[in-house]
Design a protein around this motif. Structure first.
Motif, short mmCIF file in Angstrom:
data_model
loop_
_atom_site.label_atom_id
_atom_site.label_comp_id
_atom_site.label_asym_id
_atom_site.label_seq_id
_atom_site.Cartn_x
_atom_site.Cartn_y
_atom_site.Cartn_z
N GLY A 72 0.81 -1.21 0.00
CA GLY A 72 0.00 0.00 0.00
C GLY A 72 0.84 1.27 0.00
N ALA A 73 0.23 2.37 -0.37
CA ALA A 73 0.92 3.66 -0.38
C ALA A 73 1.49 3.97 1.00
N GLY A 74 2.76 4.28 1.06
CA GLY A 74 3.43 4.61 2.31
C GLY A 74 3.79 3.42 3.17
N GLU A 75 3.46 2.22 2.75
CA GLU A 75 3.73 1.00 3.52
C GLU A 75 5.11 0.45 3.13
N SER A 76 5.81 -0.14 4.08
CA SER A 76 7.10 -0.77 3.77
C SER A 76 6.86 -2.18 3.25
N TYR A 77 7.85 -2.70 2.53
CA TYR A 77 7.78 -4.09 2.09
C TYR A 77 7.61 -5.02 3.29
N ASP A 78 8.40 -4.79 4.36
CA ASP A 78 8.36 -5.65 5.54
C ASP A 78 6.96 -5.69 6.16
N ALA A 79 6.35 -4.50 6.31
CA ALA A 79 5.01 -4.42 6.90
C ALA A 79 3.99 -5.12 6.01
N ALA A 80 4.10 -4.92 4.69
CA ALA A 80 3.17 -5.55 3.75
C ALA A 80 3.30 -7.07 3.79
N ALA A 81 4.54 -7.56 3.87
CA ALA A 81 4.76 -9.02 3.90
C ALA A 81 4.08 -9.63 5.11
N LEU A 82 4.25 -9.05 6.29
CA LEU A 82 3.62 -9.58 7.49
C LEU A 82 2.10 -9.45 7.42
N ARG A 83 1.61 -8.29 7.02
CA ARG A 83 0.16 -8.07 6.92
C ARG A 83 -0.48 -9.06 5.96
N GLU A 84 0.08 -9.17 4.77
CA GLU A 84 -0.49 -10.06 3.76
C GLU A 84 -0.44 -11.53 4.20
N ALA A 85 0.68 -11.94 4.79
CA ALA A 85 0.80 -13.33 5.24
C ALA A 85 -0.25 -13.65 6.31
N GLU A 86 -0.38 -12.77 7.29
CA GLU A 86 -1.37 -13.02 8.35
C GLU A 86 -2.79 -13.01 7.79
N GLU A 87 -3.09 -12.07 6.89
CA GLU A 87 -4.43 -11.99 6.32
C GLU A 87 -4.75 -13.25 5.52
N GLU A 88 -3.88 -13.62 4.59
CA GLU A 88 -4.17 -14.75 3.71
C GLU A 88 -4.18 -16.09 4.44
N LEU A 89 -3.31 -16.23 5.44
CA LEU A 89 -3.26 -17.47 6.21
C LEU A 89 -4.33 -17.53 7.30
N GLY A 90 -4.88 -16.37 7.64
CA GLY A 90 -5.88 -16.31 8.71
C GLY A 90 -5.29 -16.57 10.07
N PRO A 129 -7.15 -20.04 5.93
CA PRO A 129 -6.99 -19.08 4.84
C PRO A 129 -8.24 -18.27 4.53
N GLN A 130 -7.98 -17.05 4.10
CA GLN A 130 -9.01 -16.08 3.76
C GLN A 130 -9.79 -16.57 2.53
N VAL A 131 -11.10 -16.79 2.68
CA VAL A 131 -11.91 -17.35 1.60
C VAL A 131 -11.99 -16.43 0.38
N GLU A 132 -11.82 -15.14 0.57
CA GLU A 132 -11.85 -14.21 -0.55
C GLU A 132 -10.59 -14.33 -1.43
#
Length: 175
Positions: A72-90, A129-132
């Motif tokens: 996302g805008a203003g987000e670091s790669y590191d923050a995005a990696a953790l956010r996305e992994a937690e979201e997708e894995l649930g 995992p996130q069903v969406e």
């Protein structure tokens, strides 16, 4: 907010921010943006593999050996990696993914180019995992994953990242 409206940093060939735009516009105009890919292994060392849902904006219904997504805008790669992994894995409380390599990927006209920051993480907790995002998932051994490479249709950017991870003397494509 719909995925098309999510605001992303637009970057140049050297991964320097040059502006911001909604994801839909970034894809339509083929602007360079950022993505984080996370290779997830379970306690036994197997890789989390999933099939994307048909509703995904890019590469719907294809298989992937990474979780992740746009930064996302203003987000670091590191923050995005953790956010996305937690979201997708649930899951919550995942260890911080470790950066492994970075490269510029060209989608061949599908959605422009994107800087791909590749990470690895060990997930020892049960996943939901996130069903969406995830239509099917499983944890595959390295041998099972290799066998499936020729049998399933994979997201091309994930396949490129996978081959870079396996390359002897892999180089960081970052600038």
């Amino acid at each position: 907010m719909s995925p098309e409206d999510e605001v992303l940093d637009v970057v140049d060939e050297h991964d320097r921010v040059v502006g911001r735009a909604p994801r839909g516009e970034v894809y339509a105009r083929g602007l360079i943006h950022r993505c984080a890919f996370v290779r997830v292994r379970d306690a036994e060392g197997r890789t989390f593999v999933h099939r994307r849902t048909p509703a995904k904006l890019v590469f719907p219904s294809l298989y992937d050996m990474f979780v992740g997504g746009v930064v996302g805008a203003g987000e670091s790669y590191d923050a995005a990696a953790l956010r996305e992994a937690e979201e997708e894995l649930g899951v919550r409380g995942l260890p911080r993914p470790e950066p492994v390599l970075r490269f510029l990927y060209d989608s061949g006209g599908v959605a422009g180019k994107w800087w791909s920051a590749v990470y690895e993480v060990r997930c020892t907790m049960p996943v939901k995992p996130q069903v969406e995002e995830v239509a099917w998932y499983g944890f595959l051994t390295d041998a099972e994953l290799e066998r499936r490479l020729s049998e399933w249709e994979w997201v091309p950017d994930g396949l490129a990242a996978y081959h870079r991870l396996l390359a002897p003397g892999r180089l960081d494509g970052g600038g």
